[in-house]
Design an enzyme around this catalytic site. Sequence first.
Site, PDB file in Angstrom:
ATOM      1  N   CYS A 227       0.813  -1.222   0.000  1.00  0.00           N
ATOM      2  CA  CYS A 227       0.000   0.000   0.000  1.00  0.00           C
ATOM      3  C   CYS A 227       0.848   1.275   0.000  1.00  0.00           C
ATOM      4  O   CYS A 227       0.478   2.268  -0.634  1.00  0.00           O
ATOM      5  CB  CYS A 227      -0.971   0.002   1.171  1.00  0.00           C
ATOM      6  SG  CYS A 227      -0.230  -0.211   2.797  1.00  0.00           S
TER       7      CYS A 227
ATOM      8  N   HIS B 276      -6.188   0.172  -1.213  1.00  0.00           N
ATOM      9  CA  HIS B 276      -6.354  -1.180  -0.698  1.00  0.00           C
ATOM     10  C   HIS B 276      -7.374  -2.034  -1.446  1.00  0.00           C
ATOM     11  O   HIS B 276      -7.606  -3.183  -1.059  1.00  0.00           O
ATOM     12  CB  HIS B 276      -6.721  -1.127   0.789  1.00  0.00           C
ATOM     13  CG  HIS B 276      -5.616  -0.627   1.653  1.00  0.00           C
ATOM     14  ND1 HIS B 276      -5.412   0.718   1.875  1.00  0.00           N
ATOM     15  CD2 HIS B 276      -4.642  -1.280   2.325  1.00  0.00           C
ATOM     16  CE1 HIS B 276      -4.364   0.865   2.671  1.00  0.00           C
ATOM     17  NE2 HIS B 276      -3.886  -0.324   2.951  1.00  0.00           N
TER      18      HIS B 276
ATOM     19  N   ASP C  53      -7.650   5.654  -1.519  1.00  0.00           N
ATOM     20  CA  ASP C  53      -7.296   4.415  -0.827  1.00  0.00           C
ATOM     21  C   ASP C  53      -6.783   3.374  -1.828  1.00  0.00           C
ATOM     22  O   ASP C  53      -7.480   3.033  -2.775  1.00  0.00           O
ATOM     23  CB  ASP C  53      -8.529   3.882  -0.094  1.00  0.00           C
ATOM     24  CG  ASP C  53      -8.202   2.814   0.922  1.00  0.00           C
ATOM     25  OD1 ASP C  53      -7.183   2.127   0.763  1.00  0.00           O
ATOM     26  OD2 ASP C  53      -8.967   2.652   1.895  1.00  0.00           O
TER      27      ASP C  53
END
Length: 454
Positions: free
Chosen positions: A126, A342, A340
Amino acid sequence: MNPSASSARSEGQCPVDDLMDDWLFLSSESVLELGSDDQGAEDRGKLRSKLVSAWNSVKYGWSLKQKSKFSKNSAVIMLGKSYELKDKEEKEHFRLSFASLLWLTYRRGFPPLSGCSLTTDSGWGCVLRTGQMLLARGLLLHLMPPGWTWSMSHHAFKDDMDLESRPAHSRQSFQEGPHKRTQSLGSLLDRPVEVTHRQVVSWFADSPAAPFGIHRLVELGRSSGKKAGDWYGPSIAAHILRKAVAASVVFPSLVVYVAQDCTVYLEDVKRLCERPLPHPWKSVIILVPVRLGGQDLNPIYITCVKKLLMLKCCIGIIGGKPKHSLFFVGFQDDHLLYMDPHYCQPTVDVTEENFALESFHCKYPRKMAFSRMDPSCTIGFYAKGQTDFESLCTAVNKALSTSADMYPMFIFAEGHSREEEGDDIPTNNFTYIQRKHERKRVNTSSSTDEFVLL
């Protein structure tokens, strides 16, 4: 994991988001198993990777559908621009601008990474992905026209082609490919810019040949003692990005400078950017790794972070919350605006003509309370040339002055750093913060990595 941070809830945040903070990611030992000659261990490693990818897909697929709530009574600040959401035109402009940012997420199904059999970065990559997003923002500023937005943000069709169901007056009679698509007039006019857009996306492809892809970044991380499956801190990510740009032949007129000891040394930047006359200065991306507190964010820095995100020269922040890296691009009131990485998506073959671009752009901006921000982060800036760099120094110094009576986030200094720009990444556990005319040493050995694990 920080219990106080985990108990906090951002506005509009789905409670399932907090479950991932307790998720056991792939360890380096599992990667060693993958790299062994034992077929059973390799199969178990592949199964583990698939399970982690499946969990991330379910968890973040659900999370992405949960829309954050934005107030119409206060402006949204994003990368140097202010948007009043109560105004319909500004609200649409904000939507287009956000959707035009490159969204680089976990991927699965790419060629195995060097030294192991991993075909996904789900669960450990990440920080590298948020680093990619920051670099991508800098490259778009470097290459695209001022104020550029992705034309596909205007409608929900794949790649840069309009379907034939569009009204006849809105398209040119031009047939392409077996699907018999037609190009809109706007697509024809935007084609040179769109070619550049696609080229930038391809530089971050999940293949060994991509100059800024996950394979290249993992390879460059080896000199820092990192390998596929390890966690990368925001400071190491900054140095990897610097090495990636320096090793690439794509940008002879662009350099990346990483601040040393929370200090931007002006002579070092000048040495990197200067070229013999009559050639102008090279463009530069400035990356500043900082730590804004001990185990938690010190709230005295929140105002300063806001002021930096209000600058047009700011290209974002590699940050996040514990064990959860995010790319911060703005704020509204006491909440950070982020992207994000993820959500695990299938790898896209960018060598295909008119490859789909939807998975590289996010339509839904998310918010997170400042109180949940991890203190370790890397702040990015971009300057087109010498004049822009001088303006950058003035603007950033003014923003930093909000913390003049406290420990400043970082400083600009004349002269050279003690370490040469080409040296390996320092591996000690200390960083230096200057307060007025004295320098203090802060031990961060209790944190994972050189700062803290995201």
